[in-house]
Design an enzyme around this catalytic site. Structure first.
Site, PDB file in Angstrom:
ATOM      1  N   ALA A   1      -6.790   5.289   0.501  1.00 23.51           N
ATOM      2  CA  ALA A   1      -6.626   4.754  -0.864  1.00 23.51           C
ATOM      3  C   ALA A   1      -7.767   3.817  -1.227  1.00 23.51           C
ATOM      4  O   ALA A   1      -8.066   2.868  -0.508  1.00 23.51           O
ATOM      5  CB  ALA A   1      -5.289   4.033  -0.990  1.00 23.51           C
TER       6      ALA A   1
ATOM      7  N   LYS B   1       0.797  -2.411   6.148  1.00 26.58           N
ATOM      8  CA  LYS B   1       1.449  -3.039   4.997  1.00 26.58           C
ATOM      9  C   LYS B   1       2.364  -4.209   5.358  1.00 26.58           C
ATOM     10  O   LYS B   1       2.456  -5.169   4.593  1.00 26.58           O
ATOM     11  CB  LYS B   1       2.208  -1.988   4.176  1.00 26.58           C
ATOM     12  CG  LYS B   1       1.297  -0.907   3.582  1.00 26.58           C
ATOM     13  CD  LYS B   1       0.070  -1.491   2.874  1.00 26.58           C
ATOM     14  CE  LYS B   1      -0.956  -0.440   2.524  1.00 26.58           C
ATOM     15  NZ  LYS B   1      -2.311  -0.976   2.403  1.00 26.58           N
TER      16      LYS B   1
ATOM     17  N   HIS C   1       0.117  -6.998   5.693  1.00 22.79           N
ATOM     18  CA  HIS C   1      -0.336  -7.389   4.354  1.00 22.79           C
ATOM     19  C   HIS C   1       0.649  -8.395   3.737  1.00 22.79           C
ATOM     20  O   HIS C   1       0.235  -9.421   3.176  1.00 22.79           O
ATOM     21  CB  HIS C   1      -0.441  -6.127   3.491  1.00 22.79           C
ATOM     22  CG  HIS C   1      -1.027  -6.338   2.135  1.00 22.79           C
ATOM     23  ND1 HIS C   1      -2.078  -5.577   1.658  1.00 22.79           N
ATOM     24  CD2 HIS C   1      -0.717  -7.200   1.134  1.00 22.79           C
ATOM     25  CE1 HIS C   1      -2.376  -5.977   0.432  1.00 22.79           C
ATOM     26  NE2 HIS C   1      -1.562  -6.952   0.089  1.00 22.79           N
TER      27      HIS C   1
ATOM     28  N   ASP D   1     -13.224   0.620   1.411  1.00 20.39           N
ATOM     29  CA  ASP D   1     -13.304  -0.106   0.140  1.00 20.39           C
ATOM     30  C   ASP D   1     -12.719  -1.505   0.190  1.00 20.39           C
ATOM     31  O   ASP D   1     -12.553  -2.134  -0.856  1.00 20.39           O
ATOM     32  CB  ASP D   1     -12.562   0.697  -0.942  1.00 20.39           C
ATOM     33  CG  ASP D   1     -11.054   0.673  -0.737  1.00 20.39           C
ATOM     34  OD1 ASP D   1     -10.335   0.159  -1.619  1.00 20.39           O
ATOM     35  OD2 ASP D   1     -10.591   1.143   0.312  1.00 20.39           O
TER      36      ASP D   1
END
Length: 277
Positions: free
Chosen positions: A15, A54, A57, A188
């Site tokens: 993603a 996640k 995160h 990214d």
């Protein structure tokens, strides 16, 4: 140039790098689950730890001083590990319901991967998503023309996701890549860069479409040329400060960058060397 001194494989994030321009699938869910817990987080706070597993995160967001103070104020105590698990239990099903809508390959990715494969390179991938999440992403991306040779999630490495290097090593094992310095990792987020640096591979930040840049395709296209240039320069600065060997604006610049890296390899240069910057 000796064939021994050439890049053998490229490992891409998912993603924000290969699919889901701007990495929007998880961001909105993070904002929503915190709102349900009485905490208004900003998009910047929601994006800060992007690229991590996640649940890590969520833990990172709760550890941010402002968010941590808001939690204390709202709940009358500091956050604990049970709070992390409760938030994650809400996050996962919410993400799963909309994940399939965020699987479009980013422009240029399919052509880039085809060009790399034509040069004999193998294509791996790492992610902050779990294996269950990736089942959705991989199957939908495949129908849209994007399918790497290898998919490794933190579930395959004992939940040690980024910034640990183990997902990259697992890709190398499965793709039979012979040395870390013959591998390129492109991603990214800051977490992607740190993963690549820790693994000792050539590490490339991809700017346009990135979570770090933070724009949807439409919003980015709406910016003036000067605004785009400023946003791109700021994102590049963040990637380079976190140890990226190179930055590219778009994925279609990767094949020519790999030729440049092959030239450096032929001169005995290795990832992380200041003289490569």
């Amino acid at each position: 140039m000796s064939s021994n001194n050439r890049i053998e494989g490229v490992i891409l994030d998912w993603a924000g790098t290969a699919v889901d321009f701007g990495c929007f699938a998880p961001v909105n869910v993070f904002v929503d689950i915190f709102k349900q817990a009485g905490i208004e987080v900003t998009m910047e706070e929601a994006r800060g730890p992007m690229g991590l597993l996640k649940i890590d995160h969520i833990r990172a967001m709760l550890s941010m001083p402002r968010v941590s103070a808001l939690w204390q104020e709202q709940h009358g105590r500091p956050f604990n590990e049970q709070d992390v698990e409760v938030l994650y239990a809400k996050f996962e099903p919410a993400l799963m319901t909309n994940l399939s809508h965020y699987t479009d390959p980013i422009p240029g990715v399919i052509e880039t991967v085809d060009a790399l494969r034509a040069e004999g390179l193998r294509i791996g991938s790492t992610t902050g998503y779990t294996s269950k999440m990736m089942e959705v992403v991989v199957s939908h991306a495949r129908t849209k023309g994007y399918s790497p040779d290898c998919v490794v999630t933190p579930d395959d490495t004992g939940s040690y996701g980024r910034p640990y290097p183990y997902m990259i090593y697992r890709n190398m094992e499965q793709l039979k890549l012979s040395a870390t310095w013959k591998v390129v990792k492109a991603g990214d987020t800051v977490s992607d860069i740190r993963e690549g640096v820790h693994a000792g591979v050539w590490t490339v930040g991809v700017v346009i479409g990135s979570s770090e840049l933070g724009y949807s395709q439409e919003d980015f296209d709406r910016l003036s040329g000067a605004e785009q240039a400023e946003a791109v320069a700021q994102t590049r600065k963040v990637f380079m400060e976190n140890g990226a060997d190179f930055c590219i604006d778009r994925m279609n610049e990767l094949p020519s960058l790999i030729e440049e890296i092959n030239g450096k390899l032929s001169r005995g240069l290795r990832p992380g060397c200041e003289c490569t910057r």
